[in-house]
Enzyme design. Structure first.
Site, short mmCIF file in Angstrom:
data_model
loop_
_atom_site.label_atom_id
_atom_site.label_comp_id
_atom_site.label_asym_id
_atom_site.label_seq_id
_atom_site.Cartn_x
_atom_site.Cartn_y
_atom_site.Cartn_z
N ARG A 90 -2.94 -16.55 -0.40
CA ARG A 90 -1.64 -16.31 0.21
C ARG A 90 -0.51 -16.58 -0.79
O ARG A 90 0.47 -15.84 -0.84
CB ARG A 90 -1.47 -17.19 1.44
CG ARG A 90 -0.10 -17.06 2.10
CD ARG A 90 0.02 -17.92 3.34
NE ARG A 90 1.33 -17.77 3.96
CZ ARG A 90 1.67 -18.28 5.12
NH1 ARG A 90 0.80 -19.01 5.79
NH2 ARG A 90 2.88 -18.10 5.61
N HIS A 194 3.76 -7.08 14.04
CA HIS A 194 4.77 -7.54 13.09
C HIS A 194 5.81 -6.46 12.78
O HIS A 194 6.47 -6.51 11.74
CB HIS A 194 4.11 -8.05 11.79
CG HIS A 194 3.39 -9.35 11.98
ND1 HIS A 194 2.79 -10.04 10.94
CD2 HIS A 194 3.16 -10.09 13.10
CE1 HIS A 194 2.23 -11.14 11.42
NE2 HIS A 194 2.44 -11.18 12.73
N TYR A 244 9.90 -10.40 11.61
CA TYR A 244 9.39 -9.64 10.47
C TYR A 244 10.27 -8.46 10.10
O TYR A 244 10.16 -7.91 9.00
CB TYR A 244 7.95 -9.18 10.74
CG TYR A 244 6.98 -10.32 10.80
CD1 TYR A 244 6.36 -10.79 9.65
CD2 TYR A 244 6.72 -10.98 12.00
CE1 TYR A 244 5.48 -11.86 9.69
CE2 TYR A 244 5.85 -12.06 12.05
CZ TYR A 244 5.23 -12.50 10.89
OH TYR A 244 4.38 -13.56 10.93
#
Length: 425
Positions: A90, A194, A244
């Site tokens: 990540r 998202h 988002y």
């Protein structure tokens, strides 16, 4: 009833276990199996999970294992919540896109594609192995990017529904602002995972009074601050975009911000270390307050509601089984293919999720949904079949990239940073 959680060693898991304990009348779990190859983490999380059940008087049994087949055998439902490559991957997803002036984020843009490429093959392998030992089990996917992963599962013929906590988070926040019970607040939630907007907030049921205009008038500053967007964006749209959407509506500002602060991955990794230390305390028998900062708020409530409806045939007339999920479009948004995966309210029962009708989507939103859905088609193709050219085309199609030079540079970086996870690289 037996449930299994793949990725049971996640620091999220005590949130889920707390929900199973509190809401046992809705979902009477007799056996909960936490499955994870990381034995050390699993021991810590499993110990806390048992103490949570004991504190709340839950009679169910909690077991832990690193053996997927043994843990999932005979399960009624399997929840998948995993992160291929962990927080280290990540960290890279959030970093290397910034080198090209593009947003670095774990589910959106180039970083989101990298995560999809790593994740889809792993989840499909898990689902196939689960199908052999629990052929009737529902798969509930909480693994990001949820829309792409859920589409991969459905395309492979699995009984799967995707779950995200964005909608339930909005529902609970709006309910608090309205001083109303959450079950009376229904959202006109529409889009892709998202990439969603709340076009209405209705009291009493899906056809109830729309109080969104009043919410924006009275609480617009607080709502915009929570989204980390200027209030004028929310006011001009007249809807509430998901958090988002800031990556689209304020992209360049976000890139400047991300270049000057520690990554979210670094923050979460530090938080996870503290959480695991807490989980090792034999006196701890409830989820710690710090867990709320980890993300995934209200995940447990959403997961319990979804599993309950899938396994116990909720009544659509009561409205109790109308939930926001990720599932096949099937004509709901007519400008998308039927096999696109969308995120909308749906009636959920033992047969799966059936989207409720959605009023026509305004061009301002429909255009972006169509483009991102097309990107997801290409992303899934790249995840399933591999190849640098497929990665490049997916990146070129994404509205946050869209330029040849950027797509070329990002393709090189994506492959370089993820080679160990890509069988074809």
């Amino acid at each position: 009833m037996k449930l299994a959680v793949v990725g049971g060693g996640s620091t999220y898991t005590p949130e889920l276990v707390d929900g199973f304990a509190r809401l046992r009348d809705s979902l009477p779990v007799e056996e909960l199996v936490l499955i994870d190859p990381a034995a050390g983490r699993l021991d810590l999380v499993g110990g806390l999970a048992r103490r949570i059940f004991a504190r709340q008087g839950h009679p169910g049994r909690i077991t832990t294992t690193g053996d997927l087949e043994a843990g999932a055998a005979g399960a009624d439902a399997v929840l998948i919540q995993l992160r291929v490559g962990g927080q280290a991957a990540r960290e890279e997803d959030e970093t290397w896109p910034l080198e090209c002036g593009c947003v670095g984020q774990e589910t959106t843009g180039a970083g989101g594609l990298a995560k999809a490429l790593r994740t889809v093959p792993v989840v499909l392998d898990i689902a196939e192995r689960v199908r052999r030992v629990a052929p009737g089990a529902w798969i509930i996917d909480f693994t990001n990017p949820v829309g792409i992963v859920t589409r991969a599962l459905l395309g492979a013929g699995h009984k799967a529904v995707g779950l995200c906590n964005v909608a339930i988070g909005f529902q609970r926040k709006f309910a608090a602002l309205l001083d109303a019970p959450p079950e009376r607040v229904h959202l006109d939630h529409v889009g892709l995972n998202h990439l969603t907007w709340e076009r209405g907030v209705r009291l009493g049921g899906p056809g109830g009074e729309d109080v969104l205009p009043a919410l924006l008038a009275e609480h617009g500053d607080a709502i915009a601050a929570d989204l980390r967007m200027p209030r004028q964006i929310v006011d001009r749209l007249g809807v509430v975009p998901s958090y988002y959407l800031r990556y689209y509506y304020t992209h360049d500002e976000v890139v400047r911000e991300l270049r000057t602060k520690p990554s979210r991955a670094a923050e979460v990794a530090a938080m996870e270390r503290r959480l695991l230390e807490m989980y090792g305390d034999p006196k701890l028998d409830e989820k710690p307050a710090l867990l709320a900062e980890r993300g995934g708020a209200f995940y447990s409530e959403a997961a319990v509601a979804l599993a309950s409806s899938l396994l116990r045939a909720g009544s659509s007339s009561s409205g109790g089984d109308v939930q926001v999920v990720n599932t096949y479009n099937n004509g709901t948004l007519p400008f998308l293919p039927d096999d696109a995966v969308i995120e909308v309210p749906a009636v959920v029962d033992t047969g799966g999720a059936s989207p409720l009708p959605v009023p026509p989507l305004e061009p301002l939103y429909a255009g972006l949904v169509a483009q991102v859905s097309a990107y997801e088609d290409l992303a899934l193709e790249a995840a399933l079949r591999g190849g640098r050219d497929r990665v490049f085309k997916a990146l070129l199609s994404h509205p946050l990239i869209g330029q040849y030079e950027y797509a070329e540079a990002l393709t090189d970086r994506l492959v370089a940073h993820n080679r160990q996870h890509l069988a074809w690289a």
